[in-house]
Write a protein that holds these residues in place. Structure first.
Motif, short mmCIF file in Angstrom:
data_model
loop_
_atom_site.label_atom_id
_atom_site.label_comp_id
_atom_site.label_asym_id
_atom_site.label_seq_id
_atom_site.Cartn_x
_atom_site.Cartn_y
_atom_site.Cartn_z
N GLN A 1 0.65 -1.11 0.20
CA GLN A 1 0.29 0.06 0.29
C GLN A 1 0.99 1.41 -0.23
O GLN A 1 0.58 2.33 -0.88
N ILE B 1 2.03 1.59 -3.63
CA ILE B 1 0.53 2.40 -4.60
C ILE B 1 1.06 3.62 -4.54
O ILE B 1 0.97 4.56 -5.10
N THR C 1 2.08 1.60 -10.06
CA THR C 1 0.69 0.91 -9.93
C THR C 1 0.18 -0.40 -9.42
O THR C 1 -0.18 -1.26 -8.69
N MET D 1 -0.45 -3.66 -7.48
CA MET D 1 -1.96 -5.12 -7.26
C MET D 1 -1.73 -6.24 -7.62
O MET D 1 -2.62 -7.22 -7.11
N TYR D 2 -0.65 -6.83 -8.77
CA TYR D 2 -1.24 -8.03 -9.22
C TYR D 2 -0.46 -8.66 -8.65
O TYR D 2 -0.44 -10.00 -8.47
N ASN E 1 -2.70 -8.90 -5.33
CA ASN E 1 -3.93 -10.87 -5.78
C ASN E 1 -3.22 -12.06 -5.74
O ASN E 1 -3.53 -13.03 -5.38
N LYS F 1 -7.00 -9.10 1.28
CA LYS F 1 -6.79 -7.08 0.02
C LYS F 1 -7.50 -8.27 -1.40
O LYS F 1 -6.05 -8.82 -1.88
N TYR G 1 -7.28 -6.75 -5.19
CA TYR G 1 -8.41 -5.79 -5.85
C TYR G 1 -8.77 -5.66 -7.91
O TYR G 1 -8.61 -7.43 -8.60
N THR G 2 -10.16 -5.86 -7.45
CA THR G 2 -11.42 -6.16 -8.35
C THR G 2 -11.77 -5.23 -9.36
O THR G 2 -10.64 -4.88 -10.53
N SER G 3 -12.49 -4.40 -9.19
CA SER G 3 -13.28 -3.29 -9.90
C SER G 3 -12.34 -2.02 -10.13
O SER G 3 -12.37 -1.21 -10.91
N GLU G 4 -11.34 -1.90 -9.02
CA GLU G 4 -10.23 -0.88 -9.34
C GLU G 4 -8.96 -1.56 -10.29
O GLU G 4 -8.23 -0.45 -10.76
N LEU G 5 -9.20 -2.44 -10.68
CA LEU G 5 -8.17 -2.84 -12.04
C LEU G 5 -8.56 -2.53 -13.57
O LEU G 5 -7.20 -2.17 -13.81
#
Length: 383
Positions: free
Chosen positions: A65, A68, A83, A87-88, A91, A111, A113-117
């Motif tokens: 975090q 990022i 960034t 995130m990858y 995940n 944690k 990340y789905t929609s943020e990706l």
């Protein structure tokens, strides 16, 4: 050998069974979580692996975090791409824990990340797209090459983003070095020779060494015309000259041969019995070896020029030589005195020398290997 195989297998097993504690202490969160999760998949009660998951996962999430936050607050033109990479990683860590029930029980909230990706992928794609446009504006072949990879990144993130497909083609065309391989017919008043076979092999070899996925394209003059290539970047001109075939030579060498061998001989001991004794025997013979030779020599001139300026970049001569040799002979005497090589020669027969075209073909073989190696080494810096 068995000992080494055992030690390697033991080391591999030890690595597979590692709890990930050392990797966690070094701040290698990816390796630490992977090793701990794998250990728990085989041993769900392993205390060290459990501790790595409990302590390491929260630390990893906190660390990434921060990565990022620093990326987005900085001025890096590819901050969204950086960034996305983070995130990858997050995940991946969460998925490693989620797939192992014993590890999943140790983490209350994963944690992921789905929609943020999707939003970050769009922003990252636009970053690479703008970077590619800026590189194209600079106009150099090297910048066009970098632009090509930027646009490929865009297409990997979001297929057919804007006009990225045409931009990929545009960058590839500007980044590619177009080279014409021009062959000059072999001048020979004495022999009826053709060098087409040599040039066809050369062109095929260069196209294999530099496929369409790279940044160097080779054309024959006819191919360049068919593709509308009026202004290539370079021209490679090749010409054979000074090729000649020497006079046939004939040599005869007579040699006396002598050899002592040991043979088993049956000796009569009495009227009803015999025995085997080893006795030495000298074998003699005479051999005449006849050698017929024809030599062929010549040179290939290779010149690389810039098409626009006609400046010579490289001008080299590649010499070649081929000697046709046939040996045969006659022999009288005890064949046991002959060596394997002499027997092979005696099995040969007199034959006429090859035709000039066949000698020329053989003469070009070492030149072919030298030439393709030199051209490959020269053009690979552009690829």
């Amino acid at each position: 050998m068995k000992k080494w195989i055992y030690l390697i297998a033991l080391a591999s097993f030890a690595m597979a069974c590692s709890s990930g504690q050392r990797a966690l202490e070094k701040g290698d969160y990816i390796s630490a979580i992977e090793k701990a999760a794998n250990r728990l998949s085989n041993d769900s009660d392993n205390k060290k692996a459990k501790r790595v998951i409990k302590e390491g996962y929260p630390l990893a999430i906190q660390y990434y975090q921060e990565e990022i936050d620093m990326a987005l607050s900085g001025n890096d033109p590819l901050k969204w791409s950086n960034t996305l990479d983070v995130m990858y990683r997050v995940n991946h860590l969460s998925e490693e824990i989620r797939r192992i029930p014993a590890a999943r029980k140790l983490v209350s909230s994963l944690k992921i990340y789905t929609s943020e990706l999707e939003d970050v992928k769009k922003r990252a794609a636009e970053e690479h797209y703008q970077a590619g446009l800026q590189l194209l504006e600079r106009g150099s072949r090297e910048d066009a090459r970098e632009a090509y990879f930027q646009f490929r990144q865009v297409d990997d993130l979001i297929s057919s983003y804007k006009d990225v497909v045409s931009k990929i083609d545009e960058a590839k065309e500007l980044a590619t070095l177009n080279v014409i391989l021009e062959t000059i017919p072999l001048p020979s008043r004495r022999y009826q020779l053709s060098s087409e076979f040599f040039y066809e092999q050369l062109i095929n070899r260069m196209k294999q060494s530099f496929p369409n996925s790279g940044f160097v394209s080779f054309y024959t003059p006819d191919e360049a015309e068919d593709n509308g290539l009026k202004y290539p970047d370079m021209v490679v001109r090749m010409e054979f000259y000074d090729f000649f075939i020497g006079k046939p030579l004939h040599f005869e060498n007579v040699e006396k041969l002598s050899r002592v061998v040991e043979r088993n001989v049956e000796v009569k001991v009495s009227r009803d019995s015999t025995r085997i004794e080893k006795r030495q025997e000298r074998l003699n013979g005479k051999i005449k070896i006849i050698t017929d030779e024809v030599s062929s020599q010549g040179t290939l001139n290779v010149r690389i020029e810039e098409f626009q300026t006609q400046r010579t970049i490289l001008n080299e001569q590649v010499p070649g030589e081929f000697i046709w040799r046939n040996q045969y002979g006659v022999f009288v005497g005890d064949e046991g005195v002959l060596t394997d090589q002499q027997i092979h020669i005696l099995n040969n027969r007199a034959v006429p020398p090859p035709a000039p075209q066949d000698l020329f073909v053989e003469f070009t073989q070492p030149i072919f290997e030298q030439l393709t190696s030199r051209l490959t080494n020269y053009f690979k810096k552009y690829n």
